[in-house]
Design a protein around this motif. Structure first.
Motif, PDB file in Angstrom:
ATOM      1  N   GLY A 196       0.707  -1.115  -0.070  1.00 49.05           N
ATOM      2  CA  GLY A 196      -0.237  -0.046   0.044  1.00 49.05           C
ATOM      3  C   GLY A 196       0.757   1.254  -0.099  1.00 49.05           C
ATOM      4  O   GLY A 196       2.218   1.321  -0.361  1.00 49.05           O
ATOM      5  N   THR A 197       0.176   2.429   0.293  1.00 50.55           N
ATOM      6  CA  THR A 197       0.792   3.688   0.273  1.00 50.55           C
ATOM      7  C   THR A 197       0.888   4.270   1.792  1.00 50.55           C
ATOM      8  O   THR A 197       0.221   4.132   2.671  1.00 50.55           O
ATOM      9  CB  THR A 197      -0.075   4.607  -0.607  1.00 50.55           C
ATOM     10  N   TRP A 198       2.240   4.744   1.828  1.00 46.71           N
ATOM     11  CA  TRP A 198       2.719   5.182   3.216  1.00 46.71           C
ATOM     12  C   TRP A 198       3.246   6.633   2.938  1.00 46.71           C
ATOM     13  O   TRP A 198       3.844   6.820   2.007  1.00 46.71           O
ATOM     14  CB  TRP A 198       4.141   4.446   3.759  1.00 46.71           C
ATOM     15  N   ASN A 199       3.337   7.430   4.133  1.00 45.34           N
ATOM     16  CA  ASN A 199       3.628   8.795   4.042  1.00 45.34           C
ATOM     17  C   ASN A 199       5.070   8.669   5.125  1.00 45.34           C
ATOM     18  O   ASN A 199       4.829   8.320   6.120  1.00 45.34           O
ATOM     19  CB  ASN A 199       2.910   9.693   4.496  1.00 45.34           C
ATOM     20  N   LEU A 200       6.446   9.170   4.680  1.00 47.11           N
ATOM     21  CA  LEU A 200       7.292   9.327   5.402  1.00 47.11           C
ATOM     22  C   LEU A 200       7.225  10.431   6.206  1.00 47.11           C
ATOM     23  O   LEU A 200       7.570  11.586   5.689  1.00 47.11           O
ATOM     24  CB  LEU A 200       8.852   9.174   4.656  1.00 47.11           C
ATOM     25  N   ASP A 201       6.634  10.319   7.497  1.00 51.62           N
ATOM     26  CA  ASP A 201       6.521  11.608   8.236  1.00 51.62           C
ATOM     27  C   ASP A 201       7.628  12.234   8.858  1.00 51.62           C
ATOM     28  O   ASP A 201       7.750  13.458   9.110  1.00 51.62           O
ATOM     29  CB  ASP A 201       5.470  11.213   9.446  1.00 51.62           C
ATOM     30  N   ASN A 202       8.697  11.533   9.313  1.00 50.35           N
ATOM     31  CA  ASN A 202       9.862  11.964  10.406  1.00 50.35           C
ATOM     32  C   ASN A 202      11.376  11.332   9.666  1.00 50.35           C
ATOM     33  O   ASN A 202      11.203   9.962   9.723  1.00 50.35           O
ATOM     34  CB  ASN A 202       9.681  12.053  11.540  1.00 50.35           C
ATOM     35  N   VAL A 203      12.206  12.088   9.679  1.00 50.89           N
ATOM     36  CA  VAL A 203      13.561  11.327   9.496  1.00 50.89           C
ATOM     37  C   VAL A 203      14.392  11.960  10.668  1.00 50.89           C
ATOM     38  O   VAL A 203      14.422  13.197  10.733  1.00 50.89           O
ATOM     39  CB  VAL A 203      14.362  11.523   8.239  1.00 50.89           C
ATOM     40  N   TYR A 204      14.963  11.206  11.593  1.00 44.62           N
ATOM     41  CA  TYR A 204      15.639  11.783  12.675  1.00 44.62           C
ATOM     42  C   TYR A 204      16.780  10.702  12.929  1.00 44.62           C
ATOM     43  O   TYR A 204      17.024   9.718  12.524  1.00 44.62           O
ATOM     44  CB  TYR A 204      14.896  12.165  13.745  1.00 44.62           C
ATOM     45  N   TYR A 205      17.813  11.269  13.864  1.00 42.14           N
ATOM     46  CA  TYR A 205      18.962  10.484  14.254  1.00 42.14           C
ATOM     47  C   TYR A 205      19.282  10.244  15.651  1.00 42.14           C
ATOM     48  O   TYR A 205      18.649  10.960  16.587  1.00 42.14           O
ATOM     49  CB  TYR A 205      20.422  11.449  13.856  1.00 42.14           C
ATOM     50  N   GLU A 206      19.614   8.765  15.818  1.00 46.37           N
ATOM     51  CA  GLU A 206      19.841   8.703  17.389  1.00 46.37           C
ATOM     52  C   GLU A 206      21.274   8.180  17.683  1.00 46.37           C
ATOM     53  O   GLU A 206      21.938   8.089  16.601  1.00 46.37           O
ATOM     54  CB  GLU A 206      19.127   7.027  17.604  1.00 46.37           C
ATOM     55  N   ASN A 207      21.692   7.941  18.852  1.00 43.44           N
ATOM     56  CA  ASN A 207      23.041   7.713  19.307  1.00 43.44           C
ATOM     57  C   ASN A 207      24.111   8.701  19.136  1.00 43.44           C
ATOM     58  O   ASN A 207      25.268   8.320  19.103  1.00 43.44           O
ATOM     59  CB  ASN A 207      23.263   6.193  18.447  1.00 43.44           C
ATOM     60  N   ASN A 208      23.686  10.022  19.080  1.00 47.60           N
ATOM     61  CA  ASN A 208      24.645  10.971  18.558  1.00 47.60           C
ATOM     62  C   ASN A 208      23.840  12.295  18.841  1.00 47.60           C
ATOM     63  O   ASN A 208      22.682  12.432  18.793  1.00 47.60           O
ATOM     64  CB  ASN A 208      25.296  10.886  17.438  1.00 47.60           C
ATOM     65  N   THR A 209      24.973  13.500  19.221  1.00 52.67           N
ATOM     66  CA  THR A 209      24.168  14.609  19.492  1.00 52.67           C
ATOM     67  C   THR A 209      24.888  15.531  18.162  1.00 52.67           C
ATOM     68  O   THR A 209      25.387  15.062  17.666  1.00 52.67           O
ATOM     69  CB  THR A 209      24.839  15.093  20.853  1.00 52.67           C
ATOM     70  N   GLY A 210      24.124  16.742  18.218  1.00 53.95           N
ATOM     71  CA  GLY A 210      24.405  17.718  17.237  1.00 53.95           C
ATOM     72  C   GLY A 210      23.485  17.723  16.179  1.00 53.95           C
ATOM     73  O   GLY A 210      22.267  16.834  15.896  1.00 53.95           O
ATOM     74  N   ASN A 211      23.645  18.523  15.059  1.00 52.15           N
ATOM     75  CA  ASN A 211      22.835  18.726  13.821  1.00 52.15           C
ATOM     76  C   ASN A 211      23.307  17.680  12.609  1.00 52.15           C
ATOM     77  O   ASN A 211      24.495  17.941  12.633  1.00 52.15           O
ATOM     78  CB  ASN A 211      22.733  20.242  13.545  1.00 52.15           C
ATOM     79  N   PHE A 212      22.593  16.888  12.020  1.00 52.91           N
ATOM     80  CA  PHE A 212      22.944  16.251  11.036  1.00 52.91           C
ATOM     81  C   PHE A 212      22.411  16.604   9.701  1.00 52.91           C
ATOM     82  O   PHE A 212      21.244  16.988   9.589  1.00 52.91           O
ATOM     83  CB  PHE A 212      23.069  14.528  11.129  1.00 52.91           C
ATOM     84  N   LYS A 213      23.121  16.474   8.612  1.00 52.22           N
ATOM     85  CA  LYS A 213      22.698  16.832   7.292  1.00 52.22           C
ATOM     86  C   LYS A 213      23.210  15.593   6.494  1.00 52.22           C
ATOM     87  O   LYS A 213      24.387  15.452   6.299  1.00 52.22           O
ATOM     88  CB  LYS A 213      23.161  18.019   6.813  1.00 52.22           C
ATOM     89  N   SER A 214      22.486  14.816   5.930  1.00 52.23           N
ATOM     90  CA  SER A 214      22.917  13.400   5.167  1.00 52.23           C
ATOM     91  C   SER A 214      22.259  13.289   3.777  1.00 52.23           C
ATOM     92  O   SER A 214      21.064  13.885   3.798  1.00 52.23           O
ATOM     93  CB  SER A 214      22.647  12.279   6.030  1.00 52.23           C
ATOM     94  N   VAL A 215      22.935  12.701   2.877  1.00 51.32           N
ATOM     95  CA  VAL A 215      22.298  12.118   1.923  1.00 51.32           C
ATOM     96  C   VAL A 215      21.752  10.794   1.851  1.00 51.32           C
ATOM     97  O   VAL A 215      22.503   9.820   2.222  1.00 51.32           O
ATOM     98  CB  VAL A 215      23.289  12.157   0.639  1.00 51.32           C
ATOM     99  N   ILE A 216      20.818  10.571   1.673  1.00 53.53           N
ATOM    100  CA  ILE A 216      19.866   9.229   2.195  1.00 53.53           C
ATOM    101  C   ILE A 216      19.821   8.347   0.919  1.00 53.53           C
ATOM    102  O   ILE A 216      19.415   8.931  -0.164  1.00 53.53           O
ATOM    103  CB  ILE A 216      18.639   9.372   2.721  1.00 53.53           C
ATOM    104  N   PHE A 217      19.908   7.166   0.836  1.00 55.22           N
ATOM    105  CA  PHE A 217      20.168   6.271  -0.063  1.00 55.22           C
ATOM    106  C   PHE A 217      20.718   6.751  -1.368  1.00 55.22           C
ATOM    107  O   PHE A 217      20.509   6.543  -2.481  1.00 55.22           O
ATOM    108  CB  PHE A 217      18.621   5.956  -0.756  1.00 55.22           C
ATOM    109  N   ASN A 218      21.819   7.464  -1.183  1.00 51.35           N
ATOM    110  CA  ASN A 218      22.789   7.943  -2.231  1.00 51.35           C
ATOM    111  C   ASN A 218      21.873   8.895  -3.118  1.00 51.35           C
ATOM    112  O   ASN A 218      22.243   8.761  -4.287  1.00 51.35           O
ATOM    113  CB  ASN A 218      23.507   7.053  -2.984  1.00 51.35           C
ATOM    114  N   ASP A 219      20.833   9.396  -2.650  1.00 55.05           N
ATOM    115  CA  ASP A 219      19.803   9.952  -3.878  1.00 55.05           C
ATOM    116  C   ASP A 219      19.642  11.566  -3.425  1.00 55.05           C
ATOM    117  O   ASP A 219      19.532  12.351  -4.220  1.00 55.05           O
ATOM    118  CB  ASP A 219      18.384   9.090  -3.429  1.00 55.05           C
ATOM    119  N   ALA A 220      19.122  11.936  -2.038  1.00 55.27           N
ATOM    120  CA  ALA A 220      18.768  13.195  -1.768  1.00 55.27           C
ATOM    121  C   ALA A 220      19.044  13.518  -0.257  1.00 55.27           C
ATOM    122  O   ALA A 220      19.318  12.648   0.420  1.00 55.27           O
ATOM    123  CB  ALA A 220      17.149  13.327  -2.015  1.00 55.27           C
TER     124      ALA A 220
END
Length: 161
Positions: free
Chosen positions: A34-58
């Protein structure tokens, strides 16, 4: 002749049972469908601000509010990223499966990119995400990555549309 036929049926039964997926994996595949909405992406096990490229895509921010579609009868799907000044919008197609747990690990969603004609475009490489929660209404997936040698867990929270 009867012994030969019996042996053939036994071997065929073993082959069919070894190629089929378990009831647990089949149930999870049905829940993914079926169809899903990706509501939230966040990071665990570390502090600070992250900016990442996910799945080598975006970038990670591009995935928030992306729409994901899983078709269980042919193991294909797609996710759609909205076009913006930061994000190259459009559909990305993939082939997916549920991987059964090995020893103490949890089940995983496995996928690799394909084109709109279902041909592999990832060179055989793909991604695995741990299935932390999967119900008819919500799903949480996690992937473990390393940032400067330190483990970080990327968390993906979905809701069913």
């Amino acid at each position: 002749m009867i012994k030969r036929s019996l042996l053939l049926f036994t071997v065929m039964g073993f082959l069919f049972s070894s190629c089929s997926i378990s009831k647990s994996a089949r149930a999870q595949r049905n829940l993914f469908s079926g169809t899903w909405n990706l509501d939230n992406v966040y990071y665990e096990n570390n502090t600070g601000n992250f900016k990442s490229v996910i799945f080598n895509d975006a970038e990670d921010i591009c995935f928030e509010d992306s729409e994901w579609f899983f078709r269980d009868n042919n193991s294909t799907g797609r996710y759609t990223i909205a076009q913006s000044s930061l994000c190259q919008g459009g559909d990305r197609f993939f082939r997916w499966s549920v991987v059964e747990p090995q020893q103490s690990y949890q089940s995983q969603l496995q996928f690799k990119f394909i084109d709109d004609k279902r041909k592999d475009i990832s060179g055989g490489y793909g991604y695995r995400l741990n299935i932390v929660n999967l119900s008819e209404q919500s799903m949480t997936l996690k992937s473990n990555v390393s940032v400067d040698g330190t483990p970080v867990t990327v968390v993906y929270e979905f809701s069913k549309k």
